[in-house]
Design an enzyme around this catalytic site. Structure first.
Site, mmCIF file in Angstrom:
data_model
loop_
_atom_site.group_PDB
_atom_site.id
_atom_site.type_symbol
_atom_site.label_atom_id
_atom_site.label_comp_id
_atom_site.label_asym_id
_atom_site.label_seq_id
_atom_site.Cartn_x
_atom_site.Cartn_y
_atom_site.Cartn_z
ATOM 1 N N LYS A 111 87.539 -77.451 72.659
ATOM 2 C CA LYS A 111 87.342 -76.016 72.407
ATOM 3 C C LYS A 111 88.686 -75.300 72.285
ATOM 4 O O LYS A 111 88.890 -74.520 71.370
ATOM 5 C CB LYS A 111 86.540 -75.359 73.543
ATOM 6 C CG LYS A 111 85.142 -75.905 73.728
ATOM 7 C CD LYS A 111 84.371 -75.115 74.785
ATOM 8 C CE LYS A 111 84.974 -75.181 76.181
ATOM 9 N NZ LYS A 111 84.849 -76.496 76.826
ATOM 10 N N ARG B 252 79.800 -69.279 80.579
ATOM 11 C CA ARG B 252 79.558 -70.603 81.138
ATOM 12 C C ARG B 252 78.297 -70.630 81.991
ATOM 13 O O ARG B 252 77.936 -71.696 82.506
ATOM 14 C CB ARG B 252 80.740 -70.974 82.038
ATOM 15 C CG ARG B 252 81.617 -72.104 81.539
ATOM 16 C CD ARG B 252 82.713 -72.289 82.585
ATOM 17 N NE ARG B 252 83.417 -73.530 82.488
ATOM 18 C CZ ARG B 252 84.528 -73.704 81.763
ATOM 19 N NH1 ARG B 252 85.014 -72.736 81.033
ATOM 20 N NH2 ARG B 252 85.125 -74.866 81.770
ATOM 21 N N ARG C 198 94.520 -86.458 79.664
ATOM 22 C CA ARG C 198 95.179 -85.153 79.665
ATOM 23 C C ARG C 198 95.952 -84.930 80.961
ATOM 24 O O ARG C 198 97.054 -84.403 80.962
ATOM 25 C CB ARG C 198 94.108 -84.065 79.479
ATOM 26 C CG ARG C 198 94.639 -82.678 79.304
ATOM 27 C CD ARG C 198 93.552 -81.747 78.814
ATOM 28 N NE ARG C 198 92.578 -81.438 79.865
ATOM 29 C CZ ARG C 198 91.575 -80.584 79.693
ATOM 30 N NH1 ARG C 198 91.395 -80.002 78.538
ATOM 31 N NH2 ARG C 198 90.743 -80.335 80.678
ATOM 32 N N ARG D 95 95.608 -82.862 83.609
ATOM 33 C CA ARG D 95 95.856 -81.550 84.205
ATOM 34 C C ARG D 95 95.546 -81.647 85.696
ATOM 35 O O ARG D 95 94.917 -82.602 86.133
ATOM 36 C CB ARG D 95 94.909 -80.549 83.518
ATOM 37 C CG ARG D 95 95.451 -79.160 83.367
ATOM 38 C CD ARG D 95 94.568 -78.354 82.444
ATOM 39 N NE ARG D 95 93.217 -78.191 82.968
ATOM 40 C CZ ARG D 95 92.195 -77.725 82.264
ATOM 41 N NH1 ARG D 95 92.357 -77.388 81.008
ATOM 42 N NH2 ARG D 95 91.005 -77.609 82.808
ATOM 43 N N ARG E 142 82.865 -81.309 87.288
ATOM 44 C CA ARG E 142 82.839 -80.355 86.191
ATOM 45 C C ARG E 142 81.760 -80.693 85.170
ATOM 46 O O ARG E 142 81.116 -79.811 84.618
ATOM 47 C CB ARG E 142 84.214 -80.274 85.527
ATOM 48 C CG ARG E 142 85.093 -79.254 86.243
ATOM 49 C CD ARG E 142 86.550 -79.461 86.029
ATOM 50 N NE ARG E 142 86.936 -79.470 84.652
ATOM 51 C CZ ARG E 142 88.009 -80.138 84.192
ATOM 52 N NH1 ARG E 142 88.754 -80.837 85.015
ATOM 53 N NH2 ARG E 142 88.321 -80.077 82.936
HETATM 54 P P1 ADP Z 1 87.590 -77.207 80.699
HETATM 55 O O1 ADP Z 1 86.740 -76.572 79.625
HETATM 56 O O2 ADP Z 1 88.548 -78.209 80.162
HETATM 57 O O3 ADP Z 1 86.799 -77.721 81.853
HETATM 58 P P2 ADP Z 1 88.785 -74.618 81.303
HETATM 59 O O4 ADP Z 1 90.244 -74.520 81.073
HETATM 60 O O5 ADP Z 1 87.892 -73.897 80.358
HETATM 61 O O6 ADP Z 1 88.499 -76.149 81.385
HETATM 62 O O7 ADP Z 1 88.426 -74.112 82.772
HETATM 63 C C1 ADP Z 1 89.034 -74.657 83.912
HETATM 64 C C2 ADP Z 1 88.364 -74.126 85.181
HETATM 65 O O8 ADP Z 1 88.458 -72.693 85.230
HETATM 66 C C3 ADP Z 1 86.861 -74.406 85.294
HETATM 67 O O9 ADP Z 1 86.592 -75.685 85.832
HETATM 68 C C4 ADP Z 1 86.419 -73.262 86.230
HETATM 69 O O10 ADP Z 1 86.736 -73.522 87.574
HETATM 70 C C5 ADP Z 1 87.276 -72.110 85.778
HETATM 71 N N1 ADP Z 1 86.611 -71.293 84.722
HETATM 72 C C6 ADP Z 1 87.002 -71.164 83.426
HETATM 73 N N2 ADP Z 1 86.159 -70.374 82.736
HETATM 74 C C7 ADP Z 1 85.198 -69.993 83.618
HETATM 75 C C8 ADP Z 1 84.019 -69.185 83.532
HETATM 76 N N3 ADP Z 1 83.648 -68.595 82.381
HETATM 77 N N4 ADP Z 1 83.270 -69.009 84.650
HETATM 78 C C9 ADP Z 1 83.608 -69.575 85.804
HETATM 79 N N5 ADP Z 1 84.690 -70.353 85.957
HETATM 80 C C10 ADP Z 1 85.484 -70.572 84.892
#
Ligand code: ADP
Length: 187
Positions: free
Chosen positions: A14, A90, A129, A131, A142
């Site tokens: 994404k 989400r 990755r 991270r 996740r």
């Molecule tokens: P990925 O899509 O690779 O899992 P993101 O960078 O989008 O990672 O998000 C990393 C973390 O940030 C998530 O695991 C969550 O803890 C938090 N996060 C991101 N966006 C949201 C959201 N819309 N609502 C709740 N938590 C979020």
């Protein structure tokens, strides 16, 4: 003007695709993950709260995230150019809050791009990755959170007839092209 949400499991690409479209068409890219990581880096109050959830692969509470997005969507660049939302919504509550915000701002959503990637490929990508929240145990959590809380949004947007599914495995350029087609862009 583009108003789009990118939906899909962690590691679907994404961020990569959102960044490419944002750059090419000069549209604000709004990534909640990036915003939260920035807050963690800066050590702000938000960052401290967010970190405790992110480290476990849990979602940051809806009211916090919704507040961040509400503030960001009210900025003039969004009114002028639109937005690419990446990592938000989400949860169903976030999706409903977004609908309300966009209605208040008279900015309807054009499309939701669902980037679909197989589980095996996701785990492979995230482990590569590396991270801070990409350890095997956190990844597994996740994915579970994604299936339980985020995947229902596929039906939510499908019913609104704005969902487009793109298979997220293959050449990055080809995937971008498919997304551009769905967005009605020239490419
Ligand atoms: P990925 O899509 O690779 O899992 P993101 O960078 O989008 O990672 O998000 C990393 C973390 O940030 C998530 O695991 C969550 O803890 C938090 N996060 C991101 N966006 C949201 C959201 N819309 N609502 C709740 N938590 C979020």
């Amino acid at each position: 003007m583009i108003r789009v949400v990118f939906l899909g499991p962690p590691g679907a690409g994404k961020g990569t695709q959102a960044e490419r479209i944002a750059r090419k068409y000069n549209v604000p890219h709004i990534s909640t993950g990036d915003i939260l990581r920035e807050a963690v880096k800066e050590g702000t109050e938000l960052g401290k709260i967010a970190k405790s959830y992110m480290d476990k692969g849990e979602l940051v509470p809806d009211d916090i995230i919704i507040g961040i997005i509400k503030e960001r969507l009210s900025q003039p660049d969004v009114k002028e150019r639109g937005f690419i939302l990446d990592g938000f919504p989400r949860t169903l509550a976030q999706a409903e809050a977004l609908d309300k915000m966009l209605e208040d701002l008279s900015m309807p959503l054009d499309r939701v791009i669902y980037l679909n990637v197989d589980d095996e490929e996701i785990v492979k990508r995230l482990l590569a990755r590396g991270r801070a929240d990409d350890t095997e145990e956190v990844i597994r959590n996740r994915l579970r959170v994604y299936r339980e809380q985020t995947a229902p949004l596929i039906d939510y947007y499908s019913e609104k007839c704005i969902l487009a599914e793109v298979y997220g495995v293959g050449e990055i350029d080809e995937i971008t092209k498919k997304i551009e087609e769905f967005l009605g862009l020239e490419g």
